[in-house]
Design an enzyme around this catalytic site. Structure first.
Site, PDB file in Angstrom:
ATOM      1  N   TYR A  35     -27.680  24.634 -23.062  1.00 14.41           N
ATOM      2  CA  TYR A  35     -26.392  24.627 -22.395  1.00 14.41           C
ATOM      3  C   TYR A  35     -26.629  24.802 -20.901  1.00 14.41           C
ATOM      4  O   TYR A  35     -27.337  25.721 -20.490  1.00 14.41           O
ATOM      5  CB  TYR A  35     -25.514  25.757 -22.942  1.00 14.41           C
ATOM      6  CG  TYR A  35     -24.146  25.785 -22.327  1.00 14.41           C
ATOM      7  CD1 TYR A  35     -23.159  24.918 -22.780  1.00 14.41           C
ATOM      8  CD2 TYR A  35     -23.851  26.650 -21.286  1.00 14.41           C
ATOM      9  CE1 TYR A  35     -21.901  24.925 -22.209  1.00 14.41           C
ATOM     10  CE2 TYR A  35     -22.599  26.668 -20.713  1.00 14.41           C
ATOM     11  CZ  TYR A  35     -21.627  25.799 -21.173  1.00 14.41           C
ATOM     12  OH  TYR A  35     -20.383  25.809 -20.605  1.00 14.41           O
ATOM     13  N   SER A  36     -26.084  23.909 -20.087  1.00 12.21           N
ATOM     14  CA  SER A  36     -26.189  23.977 -18.640  1.00 12.21           C
ATOM     15  C   SER A  36     -27.672  23.946 -18.221  1.00 12.21           C
ATOM     16  O   SER A  36     -28.374  23.001 -18.538  1.00 12.21           O
ATOM     17  CB  SER A  36     -25.456  25.225 -18.128  1.00 12.21           C
ATOM     18  OG  SER A  36     -25.361  25.226 -16.732  1.00 12.21           O
TER      19      SER A  36
END
Length: 153
Positions: free
Chosen positions: A88-89
């Protein structure tokens, strides 16, 4: 096996191992409950990065290339079956770079190339096949770029 990975719900018969990398400044605790939400064919393997949670006293990485190399080494004991990487990210970026590194031959475990790399910035996760390392140019492969701002920001 290594300090990089935990298996909150070991599934020795699982068909695939899913390595989960946290967002910048986040921890693997976000992924602990995924084992209850995914089918028994998936073994969730949260990744623990230095400078966070149980590794809080360790120095975090400031150079992406070094993180990718050490993480790829740390994952090797867990590459005994097909696997995928989810991030994520910033975790998505790290997962992608580790996937490229392993697809390029730096991982020597039993299943050295990931079957998928998945990422999420917002909305639904996106999963893709891994491109060969020579087809992608990333910021950390550019001269003069260390990645320290992205890793510590």
């Amino acid at each position: 096996m290594t300090e990089w990975v935990s298996l909150p719900c070991p599934r020795p018969e699982a068909a695939i191992r899913l390595f989960c990398l946290p967002y910048a400044g986040g921890g693997s605790v976000e992924y602990q409950q995924w084992a209850d939400l995914l089918p028994a064919t998936v073994e969730v393997a949260p990744v623990h990065l230095p400078g966070r949670e149980r590794r809080i006293r360790q120095q975090p990485y400031t150079v992406m290339k070094e993180l990718v190399a050490d993480l790829a080494d740390g994952l090797e004991p867990y590459l005994d079956r097909p696997y995928a990487l989810f991030g994520y990210s910033l975790g998505a970026w790290v997962a992608f770079e580790v996937a490229r590194s392993c697809a390029g031959g730096s991982c020597t475990g039993g299943s050295s190339s990931p079957v998928r790399s998945c990422s999420r910035r917002r909305g639904r996760p996106i999963c893709r096949a891994i491109p060969p390392p020579t087809t992608c140019r990333t910021p950390h492969s550019s001269p003069g770029w260390s990645g320290s701002a992205a890793l510590t920001g």
